[in-house]
Design a protein around this motif. Structure first.
Motif, PDB file in Angstrom:
ATOM      1  N   ALA A  44     -24.774 -17.188 -11.421  1.00 14.79           N
ATOM      2  CA  ALA A  44     -23.856 -17.946 -11.842  1.00 14.79           C
ATOM      3  C   ALA A  44     -24.041 -19.438 -11.541  1.00 14.79           C
ATOM      4  CB  ALA A  44     -22.646 -17.248 -11.328  1.00 14.79           C
ATOM      5  N   PRO A  45     -23.492 -20.469 -12.694  1.00 14.88           N
ATOM      6  CA  PRO A  45     -23.747 -21.760 -12.333  1.00 14.88           C
ATOM      7  C   PRO A  45     -22.870 -22.279 -10.941  1.00 14.88           C
ATOM      8  CG  PRO A  45     -22.782 -21.434 -14.505  1.00 14.88           C
ATOM      9  CD  PRO A  45     -22.798 -20.174 -13.842  1.00 14.88           C
ATOM     10  N   CYS A  46     -23.569 -23.215 -10.208  1.00  9.87           N
ATOM     11  CA  CYS A  46     -22.842 -23.482  -8.818  1.00  9.87           C
ATOM     12  C   CYS A  46     -22.186 -24.894  -9.314  1.00  9.87           C
ATOM     13  CB  CYS A  46     -24.126 -23.942  -7.919  1.00  9.87           C
ATOM     14  SG  CYS A  46     -25.007 -22.508  -7.336  1.00  9.87           S
ATOM     15  N   TRP A  47     -22.257 -25.585 -10.167  1.00  4.99           N
ATOM     16  CA  TRP A  47     -21.907 -27.071 -10.461  1.00  4.99           C
ATOM     17  C   TRP A  47     -21.874 -27.380 -11.901  1.00  4.99           C
ATOM     18  CZ3 TRP A  47     -25.035 -31.377 -11.574  1.00  4.99           C
ATOM     19  CH2 TRP A  47     -26.336 -31.097 -11.771  1.00  4.99           C
ATOM     20  N   GLU A  48     -21.048 -28.190 -12.249  1.00  8.39           N
ATOM     21  CA  GLU A  48     -21.096 -28.852 -13.535  1.00  8.39           C
ATOM     22  C   GLU A  48     -21.467 -30.350 -13.556  1.00  8.39           C
ATOM     23  OE1 GLU A  48     -17.252 -28.376 -15.214  1.00  8.39           O
ATOM     24  OE2 GLU A  48     -17.687 -26.356 -15.751  1.00  8.39           O
ATOM     25  N   PRO A  49     -22.439 -30.973 -14.453  1.00 10.43           N
ATOM     26  CA  PRO A  49     -22.655 -32.326 -14.505  1.00 10.43           C
ATOM     27  C   PRO A  49     -21.751 -33.134 -15.210  1.00 10.43           C
ATOM     28  CG  PRO A  49     -24.111 -31.118 -16.070  1.00 10.43           C
ATOM     29  CD  PRO A  49     -23.284 -30.236 -15.203  1.00 10.43           C
ATOM     30  N   PRO A  50     -21.191 -34.361 -14.641  1.00  3.90           N
ATOM     31  CA  PRO A  50     -20.413 -35.250 -15.275  1.00  3.90           C
ATOM     32  C   PRO A  50     -20.893 -35.635 -16.631  1.00  3.90           C
ATOM     33  CG  PRO A  50     -21.326 -36.393 -13.554  1.00  3.90           C
ATOM     34  CD  PRO A  50     -21.656 -35.031 -13.166  1.00  3.90           C
ATOM     35  N   GLU A  59     -23.565 -39.372 -35.702  1.00  7.24           N
ATOM     36  CA  GLU A  59     -23.803 -38.456 -34.548  1.00  7.24           C
ATOM     37  C   GLU A  59     -22.729 -38.482 -33.422  1.00  7.24           C
ATOM     38  OE1 GLU A  59     -27.877 -39.603 -33.629  1.00  7.24           O
ATOM     39  OE2 GLU A  59     -27.277 -41.616 -32.819  1.00  7.24           O
ATOM     40  N   ILE A  60     -22.947 -37.327 -32.577  1.00  8.50           N
ATOM     41  CA  ILE A  60     -22.151 -37.302 -31.357  1.00  8.50           C
ATOM     42  C   ILE A  60     -23.266 -37.471 -30.320  1.00  8.50           C
ATOM     43  CG2 ILE A  60     -20.947 -35.661 -29.922  1.00  8.50           C
ATOM     44  CD1 ILE A  60     -19.340 -36.124 -32.297  1.00  8.50           C
ATOM     45  N   LEU A  61     -23.025 -38.359 -29.367  1.00  7.87           N
ATOM     46  CA  LEU A  61     -23.815 -38.910 -28.169  1.00  7.87           C
ATOM     47  C   LEU A  61     -23.272 -38.363 -26.980  1.00  7.87           C
ATOM     48  CD1 LEU A  61     -24.333 -42.855 -29.205  1.00  7.87           C
ATOM     49  CD2 LEU A  61     -25.938 -40.448 -29.781  1.00  7.87           C
ATOM     50  N   VAL A  62     -24.125 -37.463 -26.292  1.00  4.59           N
ATOM     51  CA  VAL A  62     -23.712 -37.049 -24.789  1.00  4.59           C
ATOM     52  C   VAL A  62     -24.694 -37.308 -23.740  1.00  4.59           C
ATOM     53  CG1 VAL A  62     -23.331 -34.659 -23.677  1.00  4.59           C
ATOM     54  CG2 VAL A  62     -22.891 -34.945 -26.134  1.00  4.59           C
ATOM     55  N   LEU A  63     -24.053 -37.819 -22.854  1.00  2.16           N
ATOM     56  CA  LEU A  63     -24.736 -38.402 -21.759  1.00  2.16           C
ATOM     57  C   LEU A  63     -24.377 -37.517 -20.480  1.00  2.16           C
ATOM     58  CD1 LEU A  63     -27.149 -40.532 -21.096  1.00  2.16           C
ATOM     59  CD2 LEU A  63     -24.991 -42.086 -20.272  1.00  2.16           C
ATOM     60  N   ALA A  64     -25.251 -36.795 -19.714  1.00  2.85           N
ATOM     61  CA  ALA A  64     -24.986 -35.861 -18.636  1.00  2.85           C
ATOM     62  C   ALA A  64     -25.803 -36.398 -17.594  1.00  2.85           C
ATOM     63  CB  ALA A  64     -25.369 -34.447 -18.985  1.00  2.85           C
ATOM     64  N   ALA A  65     -25.026 -36.670 -16.326  1.00  2.73           N
ATOM     65  CA  ALA A  65     -25.667 -37.207 -15.026  1.00  2.73           C
ATOM     66  C   ALA A  65     -26.456 -36.114 -14.440  1.00  2.73           C
ATOM     67  CB  ALA A  65     -24.559 -37.902 -14.212  1.00  2.73           C
ATOM     68  N   LEU A  66     -27.628 -36.116 -14.446  1.00  6.25           N
ATOM     69  CA  LEU A  66     -28.415 -35.172 -13.928  1.00  6.25           C
ATOM     70  C   LEU A  66     -29.669 -35.736 -13.095  1.00  6.25           C
ATOM     71  CD1 LEU A  66     -28.694 -32.634 -17.013  1.00  6.25           C
ATOM     72  CD2 LEU A  66     -27.445 -32.375 -14.673  1.00  6.25           C
ATOM     73  N   PRO A  67     -29.405 -36.781 -12.194  1.00  3.17           N
ATOM     74  CA  PRO A  67     -30.448 -37.231 -11.456  1.00  3.17           C
ATOM     75  C   PRO A  67     -31.325 -36.203 -10.708  1.00  3.17           C
ATOM     76  CG  PRO A  67     -28.513 -37.565 -10.355  1.00  3.17           C
ATOM     77  CD  PRO A  67     -28.073 -37.161 -11.834  1.00  3.17           C
ATOM     78  N   GLY A  68     -32.727 -36.385 -10.604  1.00  2.39           N
ATOM     79  CA  GLY A  68     -33.451 -35.373  -9.703  1.00  2.39           C
ATOM     80  C   GLY A  68     -33.878 -34.024 -10.496  1.00  2.39           C
ATOM     81  N   VAL A  69     -33.128 -33.813 -11.569  1.00  2.00           N
ATOM     82  CA  VAL A  69     -33.438 -32.417 -12.262  1.00  2.00           C
ATOM     83  C   VAL A  69     -34.605 -32.723 -13.318  1.00  2.00           C
ATOM     84  CG1 VAL A  69     -32.507 -30.819 -13.734  1.00  2.00           C
ATOM     85  CG2 VAL A  69     -30.900 -31.902 -12.182  1.00  2.00           C
TER      86      VAL A  69
END
Length: 140
Positions: A44-50, A59-69
Motif C-alpha cells: 500500500a502507498p505510504c504517501w502522495e507527492p504534491p 497538452e496537459i503538463l504535470v509536475l510531481a515533486a519527487l526529490p531523491g526518487v
C-alpha cells in the motif's frame, strides 16, 4: 479560587498541540521497521507527492515533486481518464547505521492518482527535472 494567567494557559496549549503535530508527523513518515513479505509493487502507498497540473492547447503538463526518487523506481500510466504516478523512495543504506536527527522527506511506496480533463491523452515524454517528475500528456 486560584487566578491563572490566560496567556500561560494558551501558551501551554499551543506547545502541546505542536508536540502532538510533530509526533503525528514522525509516525506518518517513519520508515518501515519490519521487512514486508509482499512484493514492493503490491504494498500500500505510504504517501502522495504534491503536484502541479497545467493545460495548454496541445497538452496537459504535470509536475510531481519527487526529490531523491530514482527514476527507475517510478511508473506513469493512464487508465480510464486517471493518471497514476507510482513508485518508491528507498531509505539509503547509510540511514540504517546513522542517528537520524530530522527526517522530513517521506520514505517508502508512493502513489498519486489524478483525474484528467475529458479527452484522450498519451504520455509524451516523462523526465526528471530538478528533483521533479515532469510529465507531458499529449492530447490525441
Amino acid at each position: 479560587m486560584k487566578k491563572t494567567d490566560p496567556r500561560a494557559w494558551m501558551w501551554s496549549e499551543a506547545l502541546d498541540m505542536l508536540n502532538r503535530a510533530e509526533r503525528m508527523h514522525r509516525q506518518m513518515f517513519r520508515p518501515a521497521d519490519l521487512p514486508d513479505t509482499a512484493p514492493r509493487h503490491h504494498r500500500a502507498p505510504c504517501w502522495e507527492p504534491p503536484v502541479d497540473v497545467l493545460e495548454t492547447e496541445r497538452e496537459i503538463l504535470v509536475l510531481a515533486a519527487l526529490p531523491g526518487v530514482d527514476p527507475e523506481r517510478m511508473t506513469v500510466a493512464i487508465k480510464n481518464g486517471v493518471l497514476t504516478i507510482a513508485g518508491e523512495r528507498v531509505l539509503p543504506v547509510e540511514f540504517h547505521r546513522a542517528t537520524i536527527h530530522r527526517m522530513e522527506l517521506p520514505q517508502g511506496r508512493f502513489e498519486r492518482q489524478l483525474a484528467l480533463p475529458p479527452g484522450r491523452y498519451e504520455v509524451a515524454h516523462p523526465r526528471v527535472v530538478n528533483g521533479c517528475l515532469a510529465i507531458a500528456l499529449r492530447k490525441v
